[in-house]
Design a protein around this motif. Sequence first.
Motif, short mmCIF file in Angstrom:
data_model
loop_
_atom_site.label_atom_id
_atom_site.label_comp_id
_atom_site.label_asym_id
_atom_site.label_seq_id
_atom_site.Cartn_x
_atom_site.Cartn_y
_atom_site.Cartn_z
N ALA A 68 1.00 -1.21 -0.13
CA ALA A 68 0.05 0.19 -0.05
C ALA A 68 1.01 1.24 -0.06
O ALA A 68 0.61 2.06 -0.97
CB ALA A 68 -0.92 0.11 1.35
N VAL A 69 1.95 1.41 0.84
CA VAL A 69 2.71 2.44 0.80
C VAL A 69 3.61 2.46 -0.43
O VAL A 69 3.75 3.69 -1.11
CB VAL A 69 3.58 2.41 2.21
CG1 VAL A 69 4.62 3.31 2.06
CG2 VAL A 69 2.93 2.43 3.56
N GLU A 71 2.96 1.44 -3.41
CA GLU A 71 2.12 1.79 -4.42
C GLU A 71 1.63 3.34 -4.38
O GLU A 71 1.90 4.30 -5.33
CB GLU A 71 0.80 1.01 -4.46
CG GLU A 71 -0.12 1.25 -5.49
CD GLU A 71 0.27 0.62 -7.00
OE1 GLU A 71 -0.28 0.95 -8.01
OE2 GLU A 71 1.07 -0.24 -6.94
N ARG A 72 1.56 3.78 -3.10
CA ARG A 72 1.14 5.08 -3.18
C ARG A 72 2.08 6.11 -3.44
O ARG A 72 1.99 7.12 -4.19
CB ARG A 72 0.38 5.57 -1.57
CG ARG A 72 0.08 6.84 -1.31
CD ARG A 72 -0.22 7.15 0.09
NE ARG A 72 1.10 7.18 0.94
CZ ARG A 72 1.11 6.15 2.16
NH1 ARG A 72 0.26 5.68 2.22
NH2 ARG A 72 2.06 6.61 2.70
N GLU A 73 3.29 5.77 -3.04
CA GLU A 73 4.58 6.41 -3.42
C GLU A 73 5.13 6.24 -4.88
O GLU A 73 6.19 6.87 -5.18
CB GLU A 73 5.67 6.24 -2.38
CG GLU A 73 5.30 6.79 -1.11
CD GLU A 73 4.84 8.22 -0.58
OE1 GLU A 73 5.73 8.99 -1.42
OE2 GLU A 73 3.84 8.73 0.04
N ASP A 74 4.63 5.41 -5.58
CA ASP A 74 5.30 5.09 -6.89
C ASP A 74 6.69 4.64 -6.86
O ASP A 74 7.41 4.97 -7.71
CB ASP A 74 4.90 6.28 -7.85
CG ASP A 74 3.36 6.25 -8.35
OD1 ASP A 74 2.67 5.26 -8.44
OD2 ASP A 74 3.05 7.57 -8.54
#
Length: 163
Positions: A68-69, A71-74
């Motif tokens: 999740a982290v 993915e959110r931060e690319d």
Amino acid sequence: MHNDQYPDDVPTPHIELPPGVFPPMPGYTIADLLFVANQPVEAFLEAHTIDPGLIRETSTALVSHVYAVFEREDVQYQIATWYQKPYDHPSMCTRSIEIIAEQFGVLALDAAADSLEGSPLLQLGEDFYLEFIRLAGEAIKYHILKLNDRENPAHSAGHEAAQ
């Protein structure tokens, strides 16, 4: 590598990236990074003879939180872009990799801490907890730092123009 699940004649989806953004590199996709973070943690849990069911549950929680982290931060795009973009001096690339290795290691460390929320493993004490989260964070950090290894073919190929 051939995979029967994904035949060679099926085109992979093409994602249009903004100018200056590079696609994920082999070994540094989110899936690769999840594997990297989970391996030392799983070995740590096994070394402490934790119940296999709890190990699976803990690994699932860790991977979910880190995913999740990241993915959110690319993260996979940031790693590829900071590594492959042209630099005036090779030392600038080295420094960029050191910075993102530290940042993404901390993200993994924080996600690992969050993944233990409500876990019975917290009863094993602060030293256990700190080692668990350290292992996940450092695994990511040191994996990213491998990009600074001048022996790495991707490194020299990605920076021929800058050198």
